[in-house]
Design a protein around this motif. Sequence first.
Motif, PDB file in Angstrom:
ATOM      1  N   LEU A  59      -2.177   9.696  -2.887  1.00 23.08           N
ATOM      2  CA  LEU A  59      -1.069  10.944  -1.631  1.00 23.08           C
ATOM      3  C   LEU A  59      -0.881   9.210  -0.761  1.00 23.08           C
ATOM      4  O   LEU A  59      -0.163   8.752  -0.696  1.00 23.08           O
ATOM      5  CB  LEU A  59      -1.077  11.886  -1.191  1.00 23.08           C
ATOM      6  N   LEU A  60      -1.796   8.811  -0.398  1.00 24.91           N
ATOM      7  CA  LEU A  60      -2.377   7.442   0.131  1.00 24.91           C
ATOM      8  C   LEU A  60      -1.857   6.434  -0.431  1.00 24.91           C
ATOM      9  O   LEU A  60      -0.887   5.567   0.256  1.00 24.91           O
ATOM     10  CB  LEU A  60      -3.849   6.817   0.599  1.00 24.91           C
ATOM     11  N   LEU A  72       1.998   6.441  -0.175  1.00 27.93           N
ATOM     12  CA  LEU A  72       2.936   6.256   0.934  1.00 27.93           C
ATOM     13  C   LEU A  72       2.600   4.996   1.631  1.00 27.93           C
ATOM     14  O   LEU A  72       3.293   4.244   1.950  1.00 27.93           O
ATOM     15  CB  LEU A  72       1.661   6.852   2.219  1.00 27.93           C
ATOM     16  N   VAL A  73       1.386   4.699   0.464  1.00 26.15           N
ATOM     17  CA  VAL A  73       1.252   2.991   1.276  1.00 26.15           C
ATOM     18  C   VAL A  73       2.395   1.798   0.564  1.00 26.15           C
ATOM     19  O   VAL A  73       3.024   0.867   1.135  1.00 26.15           O
ATOM     20  CB  VAL A  73      -0.187   2.069   0.871  1.00 26.15           C
ATOM     21  N   MET A 102      -6.834  13.328  -1.813  1.00 20.84           N
ATOM     22  CA  MET A 102      -5.623  12.429  -0.853  1.00 20.84           C
ATOM     23  C   MET A 102      -5.210  11.282  -1.184  1.00 20.84           C
ATOM     24  O   MET A 102      -4.442   9.838  -0.886  1.00 20.84           O
ATOM     25  CB  MET A 102      -6.218  12.466   0.791  1.00 20.84           C
ATOM     26  N   ASN A 103      -6.460  10.392  -2.021  1.00 26.10           N
ATOM     27  CA  ASN A 103      -6.231   8.965  -3.200  1.00 26.10           C
ATOM     28  C   ASN A 103      -5.021   9.055  -3.710  1.00 26.10           C
ATOM     29  O   ASN A 103      -4.413   7.893  -2.656  1.00 26.10           O
ATOM     30  CB  ASN A 103      -7.217   8.562  -3.912  1.00 26.10           C
ATOM     31  N   ILE A 132       5.624   3.196  -0.533  1.00 25.26           N
ATOM     32  CA  ILE A 132       6.288   3.732   0.189  1.00 25.26           C
ATOM     33  C   ILE A 132       6.450   2.690   1.362  1.00 25.26           C
ATOM     34  O   ILE A 132       7.726   1.587   1.931  1.00 25.26           O
ATOM     35  CB  ILE A 132       6.646   5.189   0.701  1.00 25.26           C
ATOM     36  N   LEU A 133       5.659   2.700   2.497  1.00 23.54           N
ATOM     37  CA  LEU A 133       5.718   1.620   3.529  1.00 23.54           C
ATOM     38  C   LEU A 133       5.653   0.134   3.078  1.00 23.54           C
ATOM     39  O   LEU A 133       6.112  -0.525   4.119  1.00 23.54           O
ATOM     40  CB  LEU A 133       3.961   2.488   3.977  1.00 23.54           C
ATOM     41  N   LEU A 179       9.342   0.016   2.451  1.00 18.18           N
ATOM     42  CA  LEU A 179      10.164  -0.055   3.848  1.00 18.18           C
ATOM     43  C   LEU A 179      10.255  -1.329   4.771  1.00 18.18           C
ATOM     44  O   LEU A 179      10.782  -1.803   5.278  1.00 18.18           O
ATOM     45  CB  LEU A 179      10.015   1.172   4.250  1.00 18.18           C
ATOM     46  N   LEU A 180       8.812  -1.363   5.036  1.00 15.88           N
ATOM     47  CA  LEU A 180       8.875  -3.089   5.432  1.00 15.88           C
ATOM     48  C   LEU A 180       9.564  -4.161   5.112  1.00 15.88           C
ATOM     49  O   LEU A 180      10.059  -4.775   6.048  1.00 15.88           O
ATOM     50  CB  LEU A 180       7.010  -3.492   5.530  1.00 15.88           C
TER      51      LEU A 180
END
Lengths: 177, 180
Positions: free
Chosen positions: A29-30, A33-34, A26-27, A36-37, A40-41
């Motif tokens: 993928l994580l 996601l981070v 999952m690393n 993208i996060l 977005l922030l």
Amino acid sequence: MRIGPKKKRITAGTRKRSRGAEGLMMNSLLDILVTILFFLLKNYSYVITNFAVSHDLTLPDSTAYNPPPGSTLQLVVSKKAIILDDKELATLDEYGNIRASDLHSDGVTVVPLFRALEAHKQRSKFFEKQNEDHTFKGTVVLQADKSLKFRTIKKVIYTAGVTDFINLRLAVIKHDA
Amino acid sequence: MASKPSERTHRHRPDDSLTLTPLMDIITNLMFFLLIFANAIPVVTIDAPLPKVANTAEEVRAAKDASNKLEVQVAISNAGFVVRSDFAPGVTINKEGADFDYKALHKALAQVHFQKPEVNEITVIPEDEVDYQVIILVMDAARLYEEGDEGFKELPPEIRNSTEKFHFNQMFPNVNIGGV
């Protein structure tokens, strides 16, 4: 003589050792996601809520910076219609012109818009008498499609002006210079 | 008969890796939340007050005072721009091919403002066939000094990240729409 890679002998020990890597990795993928996060922030700081933009129009781009007022009368001029506070008042023809049937004999006042704005003004002035805190400021936010010609926009602006809605605020989409 | 495996060969090692599942859950939830709300359009507004009809004596007096103000106008046609003012010679800026030359317009307006920095109002007078987007871009060109302009001042570091920076290099922030 054997040529090629030597086959590794699978023993009970090696089978047991490889079992540890069976779980989902999952690393990566994580990481995605981070990323993208954070993106977005960063963009989230620009977002202004409490302001609804009509779906069937494209606002012009601008480097302006004034935030839109909270709750103000919204006057929308899309390529198809003139809308005041979500109520369609007049439709435009295929070239984005206001139909002659909706215009006053002076050729510039949009009659249905004039009536609707007058009604808003009267209502606001009535509240003004009832409540001292409430004052009629004549503020209206104009959301107009960027491809519309000035000949259409000016009739809408003129009609707003003659009904004392003189504090015109033009809604635009912010883009950095 | 099979014998029971020894404790030594079947011992369970404690999982010393980082548990990422709760973190993943938080990030995924946050992401969806932001995706839903971040698609809102960043809308801002431009103040373009219309002239008021003077009804009272005070308003007539104020209007007379205003008529003595120095005026800067930008006429917009599909051929280009014409900048006129009470204190500088007129400038005609033709289109560059099919595009309007906003940079040349900005330079011309910066020069006009540099001569009379106290003037902060501009009137745009578009022709009927001009697109609304063009009018907005003219207002943008007139709003602030840019780096390289004569009147441009370097931003002090303490206001670089505040909204105050928008009020620092102002040229013509007040816009009137003429020709209505």
